[in-house]
Design a protein around this motif. Sequence first.
Motif, PDB file in Angstrom:
ATOM      1  N   ARG B 520       7.733  -7.955  -1.287  1.00 25.58           N
ATOM      2  CA  ARG B 520       7.335  -6.611  -0.855  1.00 25.58           C
ATOM      3  C   ARG B 520       6.570  -6.003  -2.005  1.00 25.58           C
ATOM      4  O   ARG B 520       7.146  -5.531  -2.974  1.00 25.58           O
ATOM      5  N   LEU B 521       5.263  -6.069  -1.831  1.00 26.06           N
ATOM      6  CA  LEU B 521       4.429  -5.621  -2.943  1.00 26.06           C
ATOM      7  C   LEU B 521       4.087  -4.168  -2.793  1.00 26.06           C
ATOM      8  O   LEU B 521       3.930  -3.666  -1.699  1.00 26.06           O
ATOM      9  N   GLN B 522       3.997  -3.527  -3.878  1.00 22.43           N
ATOM     10  CA  GLN B 522       3.405  -2.185  -3.874  1.00 22.43           C
ATOM     11  C   GLN B 522       2.671  -2.036  -5.203  1.00 22.43           C
ATOM     12  O   GLN B 522       3.202  -1.472  -6.136  1.00 22.43           O
ATOM     13  N   SER B 523       1.540  -2.652  -5.229  1.00 21.15           N
ATOM     14  CA  SER B 523       0.793  -2.569  -6.494  1.00 21.15           C
ATOM     15  C   SER B 523       0.028  -1.271  -6.549  1.00 21.15           C
ATOM     16  O   SER B 523      -0.347  -0.688  -5.531  1.00 21.15           O
ATOM     17  N   GLU B 524      -0.160  -0.866  -7.728  1.00 20.64           N
ATOM     18  CA  GLU B 524      -0.987   0.314  -7.936  1.00 20.64           C
ATOM     19  C   GLU B 524      -1.981  -0.067  -9.016  1.00 20.64           C
ATOM     20  O   GLU B 524      -1.592  -0.509 -10.097  1.00 20.64           O
ATOM     21  N   THR B 525      -3.239   0.034  -8.705  1.00 25.27           N
ATOM     22  CA  THR B 525      -4.240  -0.363  -9.698  1.00 25.27           C
ATOM     23  C   THR B 525      -5.086   0.844 -10.045  1.00 25.27           C
ATOM     24  O   THR B 525      -5.503   1.594  -9.151  1.00 25.27           O
ATOM     25  N   SER B 526      -5.333   0.981 -11.292  1.00 24.72           N
ATOM     26  CA  SER B 526      -6.200   2.103 -11.654  1.00 24.72           C
ATOM     27  C   SER B 526      -7.624   1.593 -11.786  1.00 24.72           C
ATOM     28  O   SER B 526      -7.869   0.501 -12.311  1.00 24.72           O
ATOM     29  N   VAL B 527      -8.515   2.359 -11.239  1.00 27.49           N
ATOM     30  CA  VAL B 527      -9.914   1.960 -11.258  1.00 27.49           C
ATOM     31  C   VAL B 527     -10.725   2.977 -12.049  1.00 27.49           C
ATOM     32  O   VAL B 527     -10.292   4.093 -12.258  1.00 27.49           O
TER      33      VAL B 527
END
Lengths: 131, 527
Positions: B520-527
């Motif tokens: 169960r992924l919940q990635s958060e990527t900053s761009v």
Amino acid sequence: LPAQDQPAGKPVTAVVQKIEIQKLRQGDNLILGFSIGGGIDQDPGQNPFSEDKSDKGIYVTRITPGGPAEVADLRVGDKIMQVNGWDMTVVTHDQARKKLTKKKEEVVRLLITRKSLEEAVKHSKGCHPRQ
Amino acid sequence: MDTESTYSGYSHYSGRSRGSHRHGERSRDRHKSRSKDSRSEKSVTINTPPAEPLLGDSSVRGEQVQDDNWGETTTAVTGTSEHSLSQEDIVRITKDLEDSVGLDCRRYVTRTIAVILGLLVFLTPLAFLVLPHILWPEKLQSCGTACEGLYISVAFKLLILLLAVWALFFRPARAGLPRVFVFRVLLAVLVFLFVVSYWLFYSVRILDSQDDNYQGIVQYAVSLVDALLFIHYLAVVLLELRQLQPCFSVCVTRSSDGETRHYNLGQLSIQRAALAIIEHYYCDFPIHNPALLSASKSRAAKHLAGLKVYNVDGPGNNAAAGMAQSQSRAMIAAAARRRDTSHNELYYEEAEHERRVRKRRARLVVAVEEAFTHIKRMQEEEPKKAPGDVMDPREAAQAIFPSMARALQKYLRTTKQQHCHSMESIQQHLAFCITNNMTPKAFLESYLTPGPTLQYGKDHWLGRRWTLISEASVTNGLKDGSVFVLKCVDFSLVVTAKKIPYIQMSEEYIDPKSHKFVLRLQSETSV
């Protein structure tokens, strides 16, 4: 599920707003000043911003204060529908990241939707009957 | 409570099954049930004489199906309880006398019948084999090899039958039950008819016609023995196997203090189930202690005693009804007022009692531990001490007993158990514990917690005489919702039966390859 095995996205109708962000150069990187979450390969149930917990779209989860996104009036909780013409509603998390961080582009034009937009439209429709 | 020593060792009781018959006690039952006939329920007596091994001497000869107990078939089988009223007192006084006379009669009758049937069954094959030789020896074909082989077969099968009958039917009687054991009677009748029909056939076809084919006769005898073995198999299934599978869950509650246990029973008749429950009672239920009930009785007495009801309306009133009404109303009103104080008293009294018990127990434990340190088991390698110093367990127990006697007695008095343990029994128990190298804690265990009834001396087995009170006939099988009561002198056991439900089980196959997991992924990527 891998991206190619995802079920097809359903047609979506939404009120969108165009936001243009100028990328900021920081050393070798071009940054936009916000963080995204979501994607078709992620778990939609853990998205705190979506109304429909099966929505696998890309959402803005954080805005760097003072960054380009904040300047361009992007808000936390916005759902990104398009980036520079590329669809963002049925993409994986990594694909979304790539579309936003193309080194050759200095400007990104986003179509975002948020709940308050819908309400504003409804409100304006209600107050001003069609002429 | 009568001491029924005259009924000892009787009723063969092998196996449990539907219907049961305990012979000897039936005359007693008749009297007792006559006296109780005023109620609509049928009341029969179950008596449990002490288990002496049956004096199998008279019955060692090959008795097929019987032991000595089923003489009920010859006497009246049913309806002993539905008779006219008779004076209870007179009946009780003369009961023993009449019972012993009736009992002996019935015992002898049943024994005789059992012996006759057994002899008949055992000797019939032998008779079949021997009679042709006696009656028409000259006509008879000689017995060839195959035929002689059959002799061996007959001999061994008869031996096996003998052992099997001994194993199944020759066991010490556990109880005297009120009614006939239906299955046993059926089996006896079956055996009898079977043997009679074989004899009929034999006498008509073989004796009359003087058949000379001896091998055929021997085979006929062998078939008889085979069939008898099969009947014995039937007996095993009916008497022993049928009730093994648990079918009912019975809830047994003691009426005096609410002690409850649950047991699983198979398909039994009510009287057999009652017998099983009584046997469990002796092993599982803590001993009935009337002294523990005195507190609640005194509370109840206090409720009633404090009220004096005066009939102010005078004698012209309908005295009985008016009195009852006014009394009950006054009592309820007074009880409502009293409610404030009595529960308070109870609470503090119980707390105080608890404290006292714990204190006494602490003193007792210390005293016993100290007493146990005074003696030591003498090792063989030690130099022999003077004979005066060396003690056997009983003397050792007597030597250390006085130091703990007082503490123990006080504790028993506080927990109201003092009548359960005599000094003699305590010393015996102490000697037993010393002999077996038990610790003080092990010695005390039997005094700190009330044990099952069997643990105490025989005089505490209150009610080896039990009465079964049941609305349904006691030879009926247990059913869902059956209720019956086992009454003893001081209390009664209320038994409720519930059927174990039918279980429908279905199957679900899981492919071992189907166990798959995703992150169960919940990635958060900053761009």
